[in-house]
Design a protein around this motif. Structure first.
Motif, PDB file in Angstrom:
ATOM      1  N   UNK A  14     -35.980   8.238  14.977  1.00 34.54           N
ATOM      2  CA  UNK A  14     -34.834   8.139  15.886  1.00 34.54           C
ATOM      3  C   UNK A  14     -34.004   9.417  15.877  1.00 34.54           C
ATOM      4  N   UNK A  15     -33.839  10.015  14.713  1.00 38.40           N
ATOM      5  CA  UNK A  15     -33.010  11.228  14.599  1.00 38.40           C
ATOM      6  C   UNK A  15     -33.735  12.479  15.077  1.00 38.40           C
ATOM      7  N   UNK A  16     -35.046  12.554  14.853  1.00 37.74           N
ATOM      8  CA  UNK A  16     -35.808  13.775  15.143  1.00 37.74           C
ATOM      9  C   UNK A  16     -36.042  14.002  16.628  1.00 37.74           C
ATOM     10  N   UNK A  22     -43.144  22.694  10.782  1.00 41.13           N
ATOM     11  CA  UNK A  22     -44.383  23.217  10.209  1.00 41.13           C
ATOM     12  C   UNK A  22     -44.178  23.661   8.771  1.00 41.13           C
ATOM     13  N   UNK A  23     -43.056  24.300   8.494  1.00 40.28           N
ATOM     14  CA  UNK A  23     -42.717  24.800   7.162  1.00 40.28           C
ATOM     15  C   UNK A  23     -41.327  24.285   6.812  1.00 40.28           C
ATOM     16  N   UNK A  24     -41.277  23.105   6.230  1.00 36.62           N
ATOM     17  CA  UNK A  24     -40.010  22.410   6.056  1.00 36.62           C
ATOM     18  C   UNK A  24     -39.358  22.684   4.700  1.00 36.62           C
ATOM     19  N   UNK A  25     -38.048  22.723   4.749  1.00 40.19           N
ATOM     20  CA  UNK A  25     -37.185  22.743   3.575  1.00 40.19           C
ATOM     21  C   UNK A  25     -36.408  21.424   3.615  1.00 40.19           C
ATOM     22  N   UNK A  49     -42.338   8.783   3.867  1.00 43.55           N
ATOM     23  CA  UNK A  49     -41.759   8.120   5.030  1.00 43.55           C
ATOM     24  C   UNK A  49     -41.671   9.016   6.250  1.00 43.55           C
ATOM     25  N   UNK A  50     -41.578  10.306   6.026  1.00 43.47           N
ATOM     26  CA  UNK A  50     -41.450  11.261   7.131  1.00 43.47           C
ATOM     27  C   UNK A  50     -42.786  11.836   7.589  1.00 43.47           C
ATOM     28  N   UNK A  51     -43.878  11.519   6.880  1.00 49.50           N
ATOM     29  CA  UNK A  51     -45.209  11.961   7.317  1.00 49.50           C
ATOM     30  C   UNK A  51     -45.495  11.471   8.725  1.00 49.50           C
ATOM     31  N   UNK A  52     -46.063  12.370   9.521  1.00 53.29           N
ATOM     32  CA  UNK A  52     -46.423  12.083  10.913  1.00 53.29           C
ATOM     33  C   UNK A  52     -45.205  11.804  11.788  1.00 53.29           C
ATOM     34  N   UNK A  53     -44.020  12.022  11.236  1.00 52.27           N
ATOM     35  CA  UNK A  53     -42.779  11.881  12.001  1.00 52.27           C
ATOM     36  C   UNK A  53     -42.099  13.247  12.076  1.00 52.27           C
ATOM     37  N   UNK A  54     -41.692  13.784  10.929  1.00 57.48           N
ATOM     38  CA  UNK A  54     -41.028  15.091  10.898  1.00 57.48           C
ATOM     39  C   UNK A  54     -41.995  16.235  10.630  1.00 57.48           C
TER      40      UNK A  54
END
Length: 86
Positions: A14-16, A22-25, A49-54
């Motif tokens: 919902x937030x994204x 690609x290279x997350x912090x 939980x954020x896999x395939x989402x963020x």
């Protein structure tokens, strides 16, 4: 664990608004009353939980920080997650 992970994914989606990193912090802040859990468990829950989402896979997470804060009231418990592109 599974329900918590799914809840994280729903909120992240919902937030994204379709954005993926690609290279997350990732910065995680955990506010808990009482003893709280282990930091590594919070990290795993958030990243899974954020896999395939963020991100496509958490292999794209290059940096993670997690800090726990003790709060006096159970109503104040929460997890805050900030994600930025490196």
């Amino acid at each position: 664990y599974l329900e918590y992970k799914q809840t994280i994914g729903i909120i992240a989606r919902a937030k994204a608004q379709g954005r993926q990193f690609e290279n997350a912090c990732v910065e995680i802040k955990v506010y808990y009353a009482g003893r709280g859990g282990d930091v590594d468990n919070y990290i795993k829950s958030v990243l899974d939980g954020c896999n395939k989402v963020l991100w496509k896979d958490d292999l794209g997470v290059l940096f993670v920080s997690c800090r726990k804060y003790n709060v006096t009231d159970k109503k104040l418990e929460r997890v805050e997650v900030e994600v930025n592109e490196l």
